[in-house]
Design an enzyme around this catalytic site. Structure first.
Site, PDB file in Angstrom:
ATOM      1  N   LEU A 252      11.238   1.744   7.011  1.00 25.07           N
ATOM      2  CA  LEU A 252      10.690   2.366   5.881  1.00 25.07           C
ATOM      3  C   LEU A 252      11.552   3.215   5.302  1.00 25.07           C
ATOM      4  CD1 LEU A 252       7.754   1.490   4.077  1.00 25.07           C
ATOM      5  CD2 LEU A 252       7.274   3.769   4.889  1.00 25.07           C
TER       6      LEU A 252
ATOM      7  N   HIS B 246      -1.153 -20.838   0.393  1.00 25.98           N
ATOM      8  CA  HIS B 246      -0.604 -20.214   0.070  1.00 25.98           C
ATOM      9  C   HIS B 246       0.543 -19.606  -0.758  1.00 25.98           C
ATOM     10  CE1 HIS B 246      -0.615 -21.095   4.925  1.00 25.98           C
ATOM     11  NE2 HIS B 246      -0.374 -20.324   4.672  1.00 25.98           N
TER      12      HIS B 246
ATOM     13  N   ARG C 113       7.603   4.483  -4.539  1.00 32.52           N
ATOM     14  CA  ARG C 113       8.090   3.692  -4.044  1.00 32.52           C
ATOM     15  C   ARG C 113       6.837   2.687  -3.781  1.00 32.52           C
ATOM     16  NH1 ARG C 113       7.188   5.560   1.916  1.00 32.52           N
ATOM     17  NH2 ARG C 113       5.347   6.171   1.426  1.00 32.52           N
TER      18      ARG C 113
ATOM     19  N   TYR D 258       0.920  -1.401  -0.282  1.00 32.01           N
ATOM     20  CA  TYR D 258      -0.013   0.049  -0.116  1.00 32.01           C
ATOM     21  C   TYR D 258       0.993   1.587   0.142  1.00 32.01           C
ATOM     22  CZ  TYR D 258       1.043   0.915   4.959  1.00 32.01           C
ATOM     23  OH  TYR D 258       0.926   1.645   6.147  1.00 32.01           O
TER      24      TYR D 258
ATOM     25  N   LYS E  70       6.419  -1.544   2.077  1.00 36.39           N
ATOM     26  CA  LYS E  70       5.474  -1.150   2.361  1.00 36.39           C
ATOM     27  C   LYS E  70       3.623  -2.099   1.676  1.00 36.39           C
ATOM     28  CE  LYS E  70       3.192   3.918   3.199  1.00 36.39           C
ATOM     29  NZ  LYS E  70       2.582   3.362   4.564  1.00 36.39           N
TER      30      LYS E  70
ATOM     31  N   GLU F 230      12.110   3.389  14.096  1.00 43.26           N
ATOM     32  CA  GLU F 230      11.448   4.333  13.681  1.00 43.26           C
ATOM     33  C   GLU F 230       9.535   4.073  14.357  1.00 43.26           C
ATOM     34  OE1 GLU F 230       9.943   3.370   9.066  1.00 43.26           O
ATOM     35  OE2 GLU F 230      10.081   1.271  10.105  1.00 43.26           O
TER      36      GLU F 230
ATOM     37  N   ARG G  86      -7.311 -20.016  -1.282  1.00 45.91           N
ATOM     38  CA  ARG G  86      -6.969 -20.730  -0.183  1.00 45.91           C
ATOM     39  C   ARG G  86      -5.719 -20.984  -0.458  1.00 45.91           C
ATOM     40  NH1 ARG G  86      -5.162 -20.131   4.406  1.00 45.91           N
ATOM     41  NH2 ARG G  86      -5.334 -18.506   5.921  1.00 45.91           N
TER      42      ARG G  86
HETATM   43  N1  PDD Z   1       3.256   5.420   7.397  1.00 44.09           N
HETATM   44  N2  PDD Z   1       8.117   4.908   9.034  1.00 44.09           N
HETATM   45  C1  PDD Z   1       6.707   4.004   8.684  1.00 44.09           C
HETATM   46  C2  PDD Z   1       6.997   1.863   9.241  1.00 44.09           C
HETATM   47  C3  PDD Z   1       4.954   3.992   7.820  1.00 44.09           C
HETATM   48  O1  PDD Z   1       4.442   2.976   8.605  1.00 44.09           O
HETATM   49  C4  PDD Z   1       5.358   5.316   7.126  1.00 44.09           C
HETATM   50  C5  PDD Z   1       4.382   5.960   6.515  1.00 44.09           C
HETATM   51  C6  PDD Z   1       6.334   6.119   7.655  1.00 44.09           C
HETATM   52  C7  PDD Z   1       6.623   7.415   7.189  1.00 44.09           C
HETATM   53  O2  PDD Z   1       6.232   7.656   5.871  1.00 44.09           O
HETATM   54  P1  PDD Z   1       6.185   8.722   4.479  1.00 44.09           P
HETATM   55  O3  PDD Z   1       7.346   9.952   5.129  1.00 44.09           O
HETATM   56  O4  PDD Z   1       6.610   8.061   3.862  1.00 44.09           O
HETATM   57  O5  PDD Z   1       4.643   9.003   4.874  1.00 44.09           O
HETATM   58  C8  PDD Z   1       7.642   5.705   8.258  1.00 44.09           C
HETATM   59  C9  PDD Z   1       1.708   5.924   6.181  1.00 44.09           C
HETATM   60  C10 PDD Z   1       1.293   7.358   7.260  1.00 44.09           C
HETATM   61  C11 PDD Z   1       0.480   5.067   7.087  1.00 44.09           C
HETATM   62  O6  PDD Z   1       1.264   3.790   7.152  1.00 44.09           O
HETATM   63  O7  PDD Z   1      -0.837   5.337   6.786  1.00 44.09           O
END
Ligand code: PDD
Length: 280
Positions: A203, A102, A52, A33, A147, A179, A100
């Site tokens: 991320l 894997h 990304r 996502y 992500k 993070e 379903r």
């Molecule tokens: N999340 N680290 C993680 C684990 C994240 O899920 C996010 C963003 C960030 C920041 O990345 P960016 O600056 O590209 O938004 C760092 C978004 C906000 C979400 O999951 O909704």
């Protein structure tokens, strides 16, 4: 002004949107996502987010389904239907509907979902006074640079933070802070801006990149390097970055006051500079 969804080619009110029980996103968390936000009706750093998304797709062997212009058209149409100047636009791509099992289906019909929701800004008090965060063990997998929609450790961590009355949970792995559950982490240590380096453990945040570029342009000393929990607790300033969080000062980590307990000078200046970039 309604929240809008786009599900496999069709636009509708979000409340009416449905996906199949057999979708692999639901069955396995098999998908990726992005979250893009709009400022005054414009998608902010659309290209960076799409890049990304493509990297995430490649990393899990998922077809990237649409061209850049098609993505843009879908996002803009969904956003226009919502009518929100400031919106959260989520894109989710899953490995689609299949019985379903894997292993990947022989023929993948990727599930494509876009949602547009009204953005509720952070409480002004949080921005003015700064946030508190807690630290939690990093129970995530080895590819946090992708992500993916598998967010259970992030969900658990964020809930722990909320239960403790904190804004965010910071993941700690082998004594290093990584993070937040949905944000990147920065500290000002001995006058230098420091943030953990890119790699499989975090991320690669779009906001993180913007802040680094901004700081470099302003001539601020900056280093991408590991930060120990001890260093974080002793830092002069700490802040979080993220698409909806923007740049948020942190004044407390695990009940330890950071600096003088007020949002730091460098953090406040970076935030002012950041806001300039969001204006047309
Ligand atoms: N999340 N680290 C993680 C684990 C994240 O899920 C996010 C963003 C960030 C920041 O990345 P960016 O600056 O590209 O938004 C760092 C978004 C906000 C979400 O999951 O909704």
């Amino acid at each position: 002004m309604p929240n809008i969804a786009f599900v496999n080619g069709r636009f509708m009110a979000l409340a009416k949107a449905r996906v199949s029980v057999e979708d692999r996103g639901f069955q396995f968390g098999d998908g990726i996502y992005e979250l893009i936000r709009t400022y005054g009706g414009r998608l902010y750093h659309f290209k960076d987010h799409l890049e990304r998304l493509e990297q995430s797709a490649q990393a899990i062997g998922l077809p990237f389904v649409y061209s850049t212009s098609r993505w843009k058209a879908v996002l803009e149409k969904a956003h226009a239907q919502s009518g929100y100047p400031d919106a959260k636009v989520y894109i989710q791509i899953t490995r689609g509907e299949a019985p379903r099992d894997h292993s990947f289906p022989k023929k993948v019909h990727a599930g494509v979902i876009v949602t547009v929701r009204k953005l509720a800004p952070l409480r002004p008090e949080l921005r003015e006074k700064g946030a508190s965060v807690i630290t939690v063990p990093d129970l995530r997998w080895g590819r946090c640079d992708i992500k993916t929609i598998n967010l259970l450790p992030n969900v658990m961590a964020r809930q722990k933070a909320r239960s403790a009355g904190a804004f965010e949970a910071i993941f700690v792995r082998d004594g290093l802070v990584m993070e937040g559950a949905g944000t990147n982490l920065f500290a000002v240590i001995q006058g230098r801006i420091v943030t953990p380096p890119k790699g499989p453990a975090i991320l690669p945040g779009i906001t993180r990149d913007l802040v680094i570029a901004q700081a470099r342009e302003a001539g601020d000393p900056l280093m991408e390097k590991g930060i120990t929990l001890e260093e974080l607790l002793a830092a002069g300033e700490v802040f979080l970055t993220g698409t909806t969080t923007e740049i948020l000062p942190v004044v407390k980590v695990d009940e330890k006051t950071i600096g003088d307990g007020k949002p730091g000078r460098i953090t406040r200046r970076l935030y002012r500079q950041f806001l300039q970039t969001t204006r047309p």
